[in-house]
Design a protein around this motif. Structure first.
Motif, PDB file in Angstrom:
ATOM      1  N   ASP A 134       0.805  -1.330   0.004  1.00  0.00           N
ATOM      2  CA  ASP A 134      -0.110   0.090   0.071  1.00  0.00           C
ATOM      3  C   ASP A 134       0.814   1.365  -0.036  1.00  0.00           C
ATOM      4  O   ASP A 134       0.371   2.416   0.509  1.00  0.00           O
ATOM      5  CB  ASP A 134      -1.059  -0.005   1.169  1.00  0.00           C
ATOM      6  CG  ASP A 134      -1.748  -1.153   1.095  1.00  0.00           C
ATOM      7  OD1 ASP A 134      -2.203  -1.475   0.014  1.00  0.00           O
ATOM      8  OD2 ASP A 134      -1.872  -1.881   2.267  1.00  0.00           O
ATOM      9  N   ALA A 135       2.099   1.262  -0.338  1.00  0.00           N
ATOM     10  CA  ALA A 135       2.948   2.287  -0.666  1.00  0.00           C
ATOM     11  C   ALA A 135       2.710   3.004  -1.928  1.00  0.00           C
ATOM     12  O   ALA A 135       3.048   4.432  -1.960  1.00  0.00           O
ATOM     13  CB  ALA A 135       4.456   2.045  -0.514  1.00  0.00           C
ATOM     14  N   VAL A 136       2.000   2.469  -2.853  1.00  0.00           N
ATOM     15  CA  VAL A 136       1.616   3.303  -4.097  1.00  0.00           C
ATOM     16  C   VAL A 136       0.363   2.662  -4.587  1.00  0.00           C
ATOM     17  O   VAL A 136       0.027   1.766  -3.987  1.00  0.00           O
ATOM     18  CB  VAL A 136       2.753   2.955  -5.252  1.00  0.00           C
ATOM     19  CG1 VAL A 136       4.027   3.700  -5.082  1.00  0.00           C
ATOM     20  CG2 VAL A 136       2.667   1.668  -5.639  1.00  0.00           C
ATOM     21  N   ALA A 137      -0.164   3.657  -5.233  1.00  0.00           N
ATOM     22  CA  ALA A 137      -1.513   3.178  -5.777  1.00  0.00           C
ATOM     23  C   ALA A 137      -1.923   3.797  -7.043  1.00  0.00           C
ATOM     24  O   ALA A 137      -1.263   4.944  -7.505  1.00  0.00           O
ATOM     25  CB  ALA A 137      -2.736   3.545  -5.001  1.00  0.00           C
ATOM     26  N   LEU A 138      -2.582   3.064  -7.979  1.00  0.00           N
ATOM     27  CA  LEU A 138      -2.815   3.528  -9.106  1.00  0.00           C
ATOM     28  C   LEU A 138      -4.053   4.929  -8.787  1.00  0.00           C
ATOM     29  O   LEU A 138      -4.911   4.645  -8.017  1.00  0.00           O
ATOM     30  CB  LEU A 138      -3.485   2.658 -10.203  1.00  0.00           C
ATOM     31  CG  LEU A 138      -2.650   1.501 -10.781  1.00  0.00           C
ATOM     32  CD1 LEU A 138      -3.190   0.507 -11.313  1.00  0.00           C
ATOM     33  CD2 LEU A 138      -1.484   2.142 -11.260  1.00  0.00           C
ATOM     34  N   THR A 139      -3.972   5.761  -9.746  1.00  0.00           N
ATOM     35  CA  THR A 139      -4.909   6.543  -9.713  1.00  0.00           C
ATOM     36  C   THR A 139      -5.641   6.981 -11.197  1.00  0.00           C
ATOM     37  O   THR A 139      -5.089   6.493 -11.972  1.00  0.00           O
ATOM     38  CB  THR A 139      -4.430   8.088  -9.526  1.00  0.00           C
ATOM     39  OG1 THR A 139      -3.502   8.449 -10.506  1.00  0.00           O
ATOM     40  CG2 THR A 139      -3.679   8.232  -7.990  1.00  0.00           C
ATOM     41  N   ARG A 140      -6.843   7.390 -10.997  1.00  0.00           N
ATOM     42  CA  ARG A 140      -7.601   7.621 -12.369  1.00  0.00           C
ATOM     43  C   ARG A 140      -7.702   9.143 -12.646  1.00  0.00           C
ATOM     44  O   ARG A 140      -7.867   9.980 -11.658  1.00  0.00           O
ATOM     45  CB  ARG A 140      -9.192   7.105 -11.889  1.00  0.00           C
ATOM     46  CG  ARG A 140      -9.245   5.641 -11.939  1.00  0.00           C
ATOM     47  CD  ARG A 140     -10.705   5.093 -11.809  1.00  0.00           C
ATOM     48  NE  ARG A 140     -10.945   3.706 -11.447  1.00  0.00           N
ATOM     49  CZ  ARG A 140     -10.679   2.742 -12.050  1.00  0.00           C
ATOM     50  NH1 ARG A 140     -10.444   2.712 -13.415  1.00  0.00           N
ATOM     51  NH2 ARG A 140     -10.868   1.652 -11.534  1.00  0.00           N
ATOM     52  N   ARG A 141      -7.707   9.279 -14.007  1.00  0.00           N
ATOM     53  CA  ARG A 141      -7.784  10.664 -14.460  1.00  0.00           C
ATOM     54  C   ARG A 141      -9.015  11.129 -14.253  1.00  0.00           C
ATOM     55  O   ARG A 141     -10.109  10.360 -14.472  1.00  0.00           O
ATOM     56  CB  ARG A 141      -7.254  10.644 -15.693  1.00  0.00           C
ATOM     57  CG  ARG A 141      -5.775  10.491 -16.093  1.00  0.00           C
ATOM     58  CD  ARG A 141      -5.442  10.550 -17.672  1.00  0.00           C
ATOM     59  NE  ARG A 141      -4.144  10.337 -17.587  1.00  0.00           N
ATOM     60  CZ  ARG A 141      -3.506  10.659 -18.843  1.00  0.00           C
ATOM     61  NH1 ARG A 141      -3.871  11.462 -19.822  1.00  0.00           N
ATOM     62  NH2 ARG A 141      -2.125  10.267 -18.789  1.00  0.00           N
ATOM     63  N   ALA A 142      -9.217  12.192 -14.180  1.00  0.00           N
ATOM     64  CA  ALA A 142     -10.560  13.035 -13.882  1.00  0.00           C
ATOM     65  C   ALA A 142     -11.324  13.239 -15.080  1.00  0.00           C
ATOM     66  O   ALA A 142     -10.685  13.132 -16.215  1.00  0.00           O
ATOM     67  CB  ALA A 142     -10.221  14.380 -13.333  1.00  0.00           C
TER      68      ALA A 142
END
Length: 142
Positions: A134-142
Protein backbone atom coordinates in the motif's frame (compact mmCIF):
# COMPACT_ATOMS: atom_id res chain seq x y z
CA UNK A 1 29.25 -23.97 -16.25
CA UNK A 2 27.32 -24.63 -12.97
CA UNK A 3 27.65 -21.19 -11.36
CA UNK A 4 26.97 -21.21 -7.58
CA UNK A 5 23.77 -19.14 -7.54
CA UNK A 6 22.77 -20.35 -4.06
CA UNK A 7 26.14 -19.23 -2.68
CA UNK A 8 25.73 -15.88 -4.40
CA UNK A 9 22.27 -15.31 -2.91
CA UNK A 10 23.52 -16.38 0.54
CA UNK A 11 26.22 -13.73 0.24
CA UNK A 12 23.51 -11.08 -0.09
CA UNK A 13 21.16 -12.36 2.62
CA UNK A 14 23.33 -13.96 5.33
CA UNK A 15 25.17 -11.88 7.95
CA UNK A 16 28.53 -10.69 6.66
CA UNK A 17 31.88 -10.81 8.46
CA UNK A 18 33.87 -7.60 9.18
CA UNK A 19 34.62 -5.28 6.24
CA UNK A 20 37.89 -6.78 4.91
CA UNK A 21 36.60 -10.34 5.09
CA UNK A 22 33.27 -9.33 3.54
CA UNK A 23 35.03 -7.66 0.62
CA UNK A 24 37.12 -10.81 0.11
CA UNK A 25 33.92 -12.89 0.10
CA UNK A 26 32.45 -10.64 -2.62
CA UNK A 27 35.67 -10.88 -4.64
CA UNK A 28 35.17 -14.67 -4.75
CA UNK A 29 32.01 -14.06 -6.81
CA UNK A 30 32.61 -10.66 -8.48
CA UNK A 31 35.46 -8.93 -10.27
CA UNK A 32 36.60 -5.76 -8.49
CA UNK A 33 35.31 -3.49 -9.80
CA UNK A 34 32.20 -4.98 -11.38
CA UNK A 35 29.80 -3.20 -13.71
CA UNK A 36 26.22 -3.16 -12.37
CA UNK A 37 23.54 -1.64 -14.61
CA UNK A 38 26.29 0.38 -16.30
CA UNK A 39 28.00 1.70 -13.13
CA UNK A 40 31.34 0.45 -11.85
CA UNK A 41 31.10 -0.76 -8.25
CA UNK A 42 33.92 -1.91 -5.98
CA UNK A 43 33.75 -4.83 -3.57
CA UNK A 44 33.36 -2.24 -0.80
CA UNK A 45 30.33 -0.78 -2.64
CA UNK A 46 28.79 -4.26 -2.92
CA UNK A 47 29.33 -4.92 0.79
CA UNK A 48 27.59 -1.63 1.63
CA UNK A 49 24.65 -2.58 -0.61
CA UNK A 50 24.44 -6.06 0.91
CA UNK A 51 24.50 -4.66 4.45
CA UNK A 52 21.70 -2.23 3.52
CA UNK A 53 19.66 -5.09 2.02
CA UNK A 54 20.25 -7.26 5.07
CA UNK A 55 19.10 -4.40 7.34
CA UNK A 56 15.86 -4.22 5.33
CA UNK A 57 14.75 -7.80 5.98
CA UNK A 58 14.15 -9.75 9.16
CA UNK A 59 14.50 -13.49 8.53
CA UNK A 60 15.06 -13.10 4.77
CA UNK A 61 14.02 -15.94 2.48
CA UNK A 62 15.32 -16.46 -1.02
CA UNK A 63 13.87 -18.67 -3.71
CA UNK A 64 15.29 -19.30 -7.17
CA UNK A 65 12.37 -19.27 -9.61
CA UNK A 66 14.30 -19.99 -12.79
CA UNK A 67 17.90 -20.30 -13.90
CA UNK A 68 19.45 -20.35 -17.37
CA UNK A 69 23.17 -20.82 -18.01
CA UNK A 70 24.71 -20.56 -21.44
CA UNK A 71 28.27 -19.76 -22.43
CA UNK A 72 29.46 -16.88 -20.26
CA UNK A 73 25.94 -15.82 -19.18
CA UNK A 74 23.77 -16.74 -16.22
CA UNK A 75 20.21 -15.47 -15.95
CA UNK A 76 18.48 -15.99 -12.63
CA UNK A 77 14.95 -15.05 -11.62
CA UNK A 78 14.45 -15.17 -7.88
CA UNK A 79 12.42 -13.75 -5.06
CA UNK A 80 13.67 -12.28 -1.85
CA UNK A 81 11.20 -11.77 0.95
CA UNK A 82 10.94 -11.18 4.65
CA UNK A 83 9.52 -8.82 7.22
CA UNK A 84 10.58 -5.30 6.27
CA UNK A 85 12.25 -3.86 9.38
CA UNK A 86 14.61 -1.40 7.69
CA UNK A 87 14.35 1.17 4.91
CA UNK A 88 14.48 0.11 1.26
CA UNK A 89 15.79 2.39 -1.48
CA UNK A 90 13.54 2.08 -4.55
CA UNK A 91 13.22 3.89 -7.85
CA UNK A 92 10.17 5.66 -6.39
CA UNK A 93 12.06 6.80 -3.29
CA UNK A 94 12.87 5.47 0.15
CA UNK A 95 10.34 3.03 1.60
CA UNK A 96 10.40 3.35 5.37
CA UNK A 97 10.06 0.14 7.43
CA UNK A 98 6.52 -1.23 7.33
CA UNK A 99 6.82 -4.28 9.58
CA UNK A 100 4.99 -6.18 6.83
CA UNK A 101 6.06 -8.93 4.46
CA UNK A 102 8.11 -7.47 1.62
CA UNK A 103 8.32 -9.73 -1.44
CA UNK A 104 10.68 -8.67 -4.23
CA UNK A 105 10.91 -10.53 -7.55
CA UNK A 106 14.28 -9.93 -9.18
CA UNK A 107 15.97 -10.90 -12.44
CA UNK A 108 19.76 -10.76 -12.77
CA UNK A 109 21.64 -11.33 -16.00
CA UNK A 110 25.25 -12.05 -15.12
CA UNK A 111 28.29 -12.12 -17.38
CA UNK A 112 30.93 -14.52 -16.09
CA UNK A 113 34.65 -14.02 -16.80
CA UNK A 114 37.23 -16.40 -15.32
CA UNK A 115 34.61 -17.82 -12.95
CA UNK A 116 33.53 -14.45 -11.50
CA UNK A 117 30.78 -11.97 -12.32
CA UNK A 118 32.14 -9.10 -14.41
CA UNK A 119 28.86 -7.48 -15.47
CA UNK A 120 25.32 -7.44 -14.04
CA UNK A 121 22.06 -6.24 -15.52
CA UNK A 122 19.36 -6.47 -12.90
CA UNK A 123 15.80 -5.41 -12.49
CA UNK A 124 13.35 -5.83 -9.63
CA UNK A 125 9.58 -5.65 -9.53
CA UNK A 126 9.58 -2.74 -7.09
CA UNK A 127 6.18 -1.51 -8.24
CA UNK A 128 4.47 -4.81 -7.42
CA UNK A 129 6.15 -4.93 -4.02
CA UNK A 130 5.27 -1.29 -3.25
CA UNK A 131 1.67 -1.83 -4.32
CA UNK A 132 1.36 -4.92 -2.11
CA UNK A 133 2.50 -2.78 0.85
CA UNK A 134 0.00 0.00 0.00
CA UNK A 135 2.96 2.32 -0.61
CA UNK A 136 1.74 3.22 -4.12
CA UNK A 137 -1.66 3.17 -5.76
CA UNK A 138 -3.01 3.73 -9.24
CA UNK A 139 -5.02 6.86 -9.73
CA UNK A 140 -7.67 7.56 -12.32
CA UNK A 141 -7.70 10.64 -14.48
CA UNK A 142 -10.58 13.02 -13.85
Amino acid sequence: MAFDVDGLLRLWTSPLPPAGEAEAAFREFYTDPVRVNGALLTASDLVARARAMQATFEDPEREVLDLVETGDKVAVAFRMRGKQVGPLATSAGLLQPTGRLLDLRIIDILTIADGRISNVWMTADELGALHALDAVALTRRA
